[in-house]
Design an enzyme around this catalytic site. Sequence first.
Site, PDB file in Angstrom:
ATOM      1  N   LYS A  34     -33.899  62.767 137.515  1.00  0.00           N
ATOM      2  CA  LYS A  34     -32.595  62.899 136.829  1.00  0.00           C
ATOM      3  C   LYS A  34     -32.648  62.240 135.445  1.00  0.00           C
ATOM      4  CE  LYS A  34     -30.835  58.941 139.415  1.00  0.00           C
ATOM      5  NZ  LYS A  34     -29.736  58.083 139.135  1.00  0.00           N
ATOM      6  N   TYR A 261     -29.196  43.441 108.377  1.00  0.00           N
ATOM      7  CA  TYR A 261     -27.733  43.361 108.522  1.00  0.00           C
ATOM      8  C   TYR A 261     -27.290  42.008 109.050  1.00  0.00           C
ATOM      9  CZ  TYR A 261     -27.188  48.415 107.881  1.00  0.00           C
ATOM     10  OH  TYR A 261     -27.173  49.670 107.370  1.00  0.00           O
TER      11      TYR A 261
END
Length: 384
Positions: A34, A261
Amino acid sequence: MRPLTAHIDLDALRHNYLQARRSAPDARAMAVLKANAYGHGATACAEALNDLAPAMAVACLEEGQALRAHGIQCPIVLLEGFFEADELDEIITGDYWSVLHTRWQVEALLARLAHWPRHRVTVLIKCDSGMHRLGFSPDEVEAICQRLQAHGGIEQTLLMTHFATADAPDSPLLISQLQTINTLRRRLDLPGCFANSPATLSVPAAHHDWVRPGVMLYGVNPLETDHAQHDDIDQVLKPVMTLQSRIIAVRDLPAGEPIGYGARHVTDRPTRVGVVACGYGDGYDRHAAEGTPVLIDGQRAGIAGRVSMDMLTVDITGIPGAGIGSRVTLWGRDASGAVLDVSEVAQWCDTIAYTLLTGIMPRVPRCYHQDGAFDTSCDASALF
Ligand SMILES: Cc1ncc(COP(=O)(O)O)c(C=O)c1O
């Protein structure tokens, strides 16, 4: 082309699948594919396991359809069952084995089977043995099974459950879930399908007829690391995904300079910084802490500064050979043979390997290797 590539070692995938079979020798193992085979690419992984796995498991019909479209013919288990009754014609006629976890699913399936008198289906009755996510309570299961088995359209009923704490085999909850489900299985005399990867590896009392290994197929040890008896498991499982990019710029900074950042990192000494083409827009976790390891030519370096969308920055001061163009392995096995375990990276990101692997974005090209040809020295650019 941008150099970031997820190299997928299909030989390692097959090796890990065979390890699952060895761990539960009396059970059959359905390969859990999955979430795009935990980020590795479901169709390529299904194809690689096609001659080994007697069944494959996905979350939903759409994921199953992708495998069928690729020629996969074995039974495909739908672990969440179906969501709408109009999925049923395809489930009934397409050899899908649906999990049934609510009454409306049982009623909808039985009603729809009336339209297909020549078809019989296999179903997995999900029992909530204590995890309290999906499933019938143990008291309800017997009546549901009787109702199903009385119907001529049901070929086979498996009893299924899922464990909340299989990664901690001594936990009281696992012991209680096992007691509940094994008692029920004995009473109803049904084939059992209970074990995820950790239970496949370490809970023989959960094996029975079918096991459902997922993450271990991709080379991740799902057991808590303090279980000494499985210390060797890291050697037994091989990493399947190697996420690799290159340094695209270098900065030489004096002490006292910020990087990236928020200026989270400020250099405390003269520092050489490598800028790597991989960021959270590729699925690399933005929560990666200062020092999160990467491999450059077999040597470890640490992340310095916040991960940005398309790039991250690494302190390469201690690796004199590193420069523009150097390969950087974010996890997996690099060309020198050194391994950086995705679970270790996950710890630095305060998460688990499952989220890192499933989170790799579609924009990252997957490069498949098999038949002994694993070679991370080719970038995605070499594929086109
Ligand atoms: C119902 C079910 N079975 C099996 C698995 C495979 O689990 P693992 O990846 O821990 O082996 C999962 C994964 O989440 C699952 O939800």
